[in-house]
Design a protein around this motif. Structure first.
Motif, PDB file in Angstrom:
ATOM      1  N   UNK B 171       0.762  -1.154   0.114  1.00 46.26           N
ATOM      2  CA  UNK B 171      -0.023   0.017   0.053  1.00 46.26           C
ATOM      3  C   UNK B 171       0.897   1.346  -0.049  1.00 46.26           C
ATOM      4  N   UNK B 172       0.641   2.099  -1.074  1.00 46.36           N
ATOM      5  CA  UNK B 172       1.070   3.637  -0.850  1.00 46.36           C
ATOM      6  C   UNK B 172       0.169   4.569  -0.769  1.00 46.36           C
ATOM      7  N   UNK B 173       0.196   5.548  -0.277  1.00 45.46           N
ATOM      8  CA  UNK B 173      -0.583   6.536  -0.210  1.00 45.46           C
ATOM      9  C   UNK B 173       0.121   7.877  -0.782  1.00 45.46           C
ATOM     10  N   UNK B 174      -0.563   8.745  -1.747  1.00 40.86           N
ATOM     11  CA  UNK B 174       0.018   9.864  -2.063  1.00 40.86           C
ATOM     12  C   UNK B 174      -0.921  10.940  -1.756  1.00 40.86           C
ATOM     13  N   UNK B 175      -0.461  11.947  -0.719  1.00 41.19           N
ATOM     14  CA  UNK B 175      -1.406  12.664  -0.345  1.00 41.19           C
ATOM     15  C   UNK B 175      -1.163  14.220  -0.951  1.00 41.19           C
ATOM     16  N   UNK B 282       4.438   6.767   2.207  1.00 43.81           N
ATOM     17  CA  UNK B 282       3.593   7.710   2.100  1.00 43.81           C
ATOM     18  C   UNK B 282       4.224   9.024   1.518  1.00 43.81           C
ATOM     19  N   UNK B 283       3.582   9.483   0.461  1.00 46.25           N
ATOM     20  CA  UNK B 283       4.275  10.596  -0.221  1.00 46.25           C
ATOM     21  C   UNK B 283       3.649  11.834  -0.084  1.00 46.25           C
ATOM     22  N   UNK B 284       3.996  12.880   0.126  1.00 46.20           N
ATOM     23  CA  UNK B 284       3.282  14.142   0.357  1.00 46.20           C
ATOM     24  C   UNK B 284       3.552  15.344  -0.771  1.00 46.20           C
ATOM     25  N   UNK B 285       2.460  15.974  -1.267  1.00 47.81           N
ATOM     26  CA  UNK B 285       2.782  17.222  -2.313  1.00 47.81           C
ATOM     27  C   UNK B 285       2.124  18.259  -1.813  1.00 47.81           C
TER      28      UNK B 285
END
Ligand code: SF4
Lengths: 214, 482
Positions: B171-175, B282-285
């Motif tokens: 699972x990866x989340x890109x926020x 988790x990756x945030x932009x």
């Protein structure tokens, strides 16, 4: 899929590493709607001196006499002896289809590309991984002896040379079972048909809107 | 029960069985078919004497090979000039007819790019598993549906068994939080994400796109983002279901009706990641920081903001990356440090499963209205994603805006996205394209593709080179010649 138990056949040596799927079957042949009939275009760029296109009569094309499969002594080969990383490149299944259609049943190499390896077994080809040294020795024996044949015994997991030497090989038990019984992935999955039906019935109760006839 | 991600829930809800080695049998609710990857699957079924497990789970349309000029389209399948293309389309028609599969063939109003057609018909629903022999099947994840691209043997496998052999992904989340700037779109978000994590960044993961900027997007925008998750290496892209999702689906032909609708919506509301669910990455932009994006190289990760310049390989310390940049610049015919806005265009393509929906065409038309395509641009074309998108656009007068500005208005299909039909770039030509892949030769042998949003593509067509659509929007519009 045909059952694979034991195959005895003429060996053809393809002495180059990193043979990719484009080399096995160039992309102009992918527009075909069939999975059969790719044999005449197997290794097209190596085999013929002109550029191939789909639907052509290959028997009229100029052949490259230097290419191993064009040499009379290898005519009718069903075992391909290859080098490392055989089948690298794209995921297209046309590569195993072409090898099979040509008449190969077994490919022996020190290593194979991942996706090709899966695709090949799905299509009834037996891929045998042997260490570099053994493969090298087989190359020498094939080249030195015209009419060199290998006997491939899947049940006993042995490759038997003309002198009677037995070379053992490893094969994943699930894959072996599929080959021995002529089962493709679909055949295996259909063994679970009851479980699928049970799941389906439950699924339909929970989300009837996913079924148009519900 | 432990907190689950949306992906975990979808996986769990379709699991028929699992082997010791982790290989699982996953039940498939919908299979979309097109002419390129289905013929061998049908042939395989026939040879083995098998029949499809569940006909109503399948839906087919022709898209990759269909011509897009009205003249060639006017004669239907028989009018397709290229032999091999015509045979592929005919074969799909024949196969669907003989097996009894619902098909939108070449001149059906509902025909179009498979990833536009599925959602448009309501054939893609939240909570479904959706597969298609095409990697951009990730598009359908915008509906909180678990969707994968698959190979031809798998197409046959799903047809025969209604199941797929799979291993669970991570699972990866890109926020993406905050508000997008004016003129910045979903396409820019996803290009910025790929620029950040790279084309292999998502390999082995199912990516869930989350955060306020994603929730604020329309379904069209969410589809654009999930469509390109495969360009980040992830076979699956997902967005949680919400009111926007339900509003889009309501009353579409395949959508549930009456009391089934209410039951469905109640079920769909649970299609979100639970509070505290575990993501492996988790990756945030920050949405506010995203600029309109333009790719300069031969991989979608080779991307920059419109005000940036083409990178200088000499500044790259990693030798492999340096060679990659050098090679890309050579293929693209660009100089190190050249401003992105100095790149001149020969061609502009607005279309593909990434950006050919009504909202995309509206955005492009807004820019094109009252302006003219630069005389240096040889071909600017708009290819709607489906017959229904085309019809809607014509109802709104968008076709007129495009035609008056000098764009060609075409019939629906994949067209120049992959150049399998007659729509191709010439060698060395630069194209501003709203599609998803800028690989060497993708849009024609030697062609040079720059991926951008529909608004940026339209602005580039007018200017003849890349411009920041935000500045451009303020510029006066020329009078339209009648
Ligand atoms: S529009 Fe392009 S990416 Fe999308 S399905 Fe067609 S060819 Fe594939």
């Amino acid at each position: 899929m045909q059952k694979f138990v034991r195959k005895e056949g003429l060996v053809a040596p393809l002495d180059r590493s990193n043979v990719d799927t484009d080399l096995i079957i160039p992309k102009q042949f992918l527009k075909s709607i069939k999975r059969s009939g790719f044999g005449p275009n197997l290794f097209d760029e190596l085999r013929y001196l002109d550029e191939g296109y789909p639907g052509q009569d290959c028997s009229q094309r100029p052949k490259n006499p230097d290419f191993v499969l064009n040499q009379p002594r290898y005519e009718g080969a069903s075992v391909l002896l290859a080098r490392s990383n055989f089948g690298c490149g794209s995921s297209r299944e046309h590569a195993p289809w072409a090898l099979e259609d040509f008449g190969f049943k077994v490919i022996i190499a020190p290593s194979f590309a991942d996706i090709f390896f899966n695709n090949a077994f799905k299509n009834g080809l037996l891929l045998i991984t042997l260490d570099e040294e053994t493969v090298d020795r087989l190359f020498k024996e094939v080249e030195a002896n015209e009419g060199y044949r290998l006997d491939v015994d899947l049940d006993g997991q042995n490759v038997i040379t003309p002198s009677g030497e037995q070379i053992p090989f490893e094969v994943d038990s699930f894959r072996k079972y599929c080959l021995q019984n002529g089962l493709d992935d679909i055949g295996i999955t259909l063994e679970q048909a009851d479980a699928i039906r049970t799941f389906e019935a439950q699924h339909k109760t929970e989300q009837p809107w996913l079924f148009r006839d519900a | 029960m432990a907190a689950q991600t949306l992906y975990d829930k979808l996986w769990q809800a379709h699991l028929v069985s699992t082997r010791d080695d982790g290989t699982s049998l996953l039940y498939i609710d919908r299979q979309l078919l097109h002419e390129v990857t289905s013929p061998q699957a049908f042939e395989g079924l026939r040879l083995a004497g098998r029949t499809p497990w569940r006909l109503d789970a399948n839906l087919a349309t022709a898209d990759h090979n269909v011509p897009t000029t009205s003249l060639e389209r006017s004669e239907g399948v028989d009018g397709i000039k290229d032999n091999v293309s015509r045979i592929q389309v005919m074969t799909l028609d024949d196969n669907c007819q003989s097996f009894g599969i619902e098909l939108y063939s070449i001149n059906d109003l509902r025909q179009g790019i498979v990833h536009v057609v599925g959602p448009e018909q309501g054939a893609t629903l939240p909570g479904m598993t959706v597969v298609c022999g095409d990697s951009h099947t990730s598009t359908h994840g915008a509906f909180a549906a678990l969707s994968h691209g698959i190979g031809t043997s798998e197409v046959e496998h799903v047809m025969a068994t209604q199941c797929l052999l799979q291993r669970k992904m991570k699972n990866m989340q890109v926020r993406v939080e905050g508000e997008l700037g004016r003129g910045v779109t979903a396409k820019d978000i996803v290009l910025a994400v790929i620029g950040k994590i790279g084309t292999a960044g998502g390999t082995g993961y199912a990516i869930e796109f989350a955060g306020s900027a994603i929730r604020d997007l329309s379904m069209e925008g969410r589809m654009t983002i999930c469509n390109m998750s495969i360009e980040a290496g992830a076979r699956v892209g997902l967005v949680a279901a919400d009111e926007t999702t339900f509003d889009y689906i309501r009353n579409r032909p395949f959508a549930p009706r009456a009391e089934q609708w209410d039951a469905a919506v109640a079920y769909w509301r649970n299609l979100v990641s639970d509070e505290g669910a575990h993501f492996d990455k988790i990756v945030e932009l920050d949405a506010a920081e995203i600029e309109p994006q333009v790719t300069w190289g031969t991989s979608p990760e080779m991307v920059a903001g419109v005000h940036d310049s083409v990178p200088d390989p000499a500044q790259e310390s990693d030798a492999t990356k340096r060679r990659g940049i050098e090679r890309a610049l050579e293929y693209m015919g660009l100089e190190a440090n050249q401003a992105i806005t100095d790149i001149k265009l020969d061609c502009v393509f607005i279309g593909s499963c990434t950006n050919s929906r009504i909202e995309d065409l509206r955005e492009a038309a807004k820019v094109a209205q009252g302006r003219r395509v630069a005389s240096s641009v040889k071909l600017a074309m708009v290819v709607p994603g489906s017959g229904l998108v085309k019809k809607q656009a014509e109802k709104e007068g968008l076709d007129r805006i495009f035609k008056e500005a000098g764009f060609e208005w075409r019939e629906p299909g994949c067209s120049m996205c992959l150049a399998m039909n007659a729509d191709k770039l010439g060698a060395g030509e630069h194209c501003a394209s709203t599609s998803n892949r800028n690989f060497e030769g993708r849009q024609g042998y030697g062609g040079r593709t720059h991926l951008v949003s529909p608004a940026m593509a339209a602005a580039a067509a007018i200017a003849g080179h890349f411009v920041d659509v935000r500045d451009f929007d303020q510029a006066p519009r020329a009078a339209v010649s009648a």
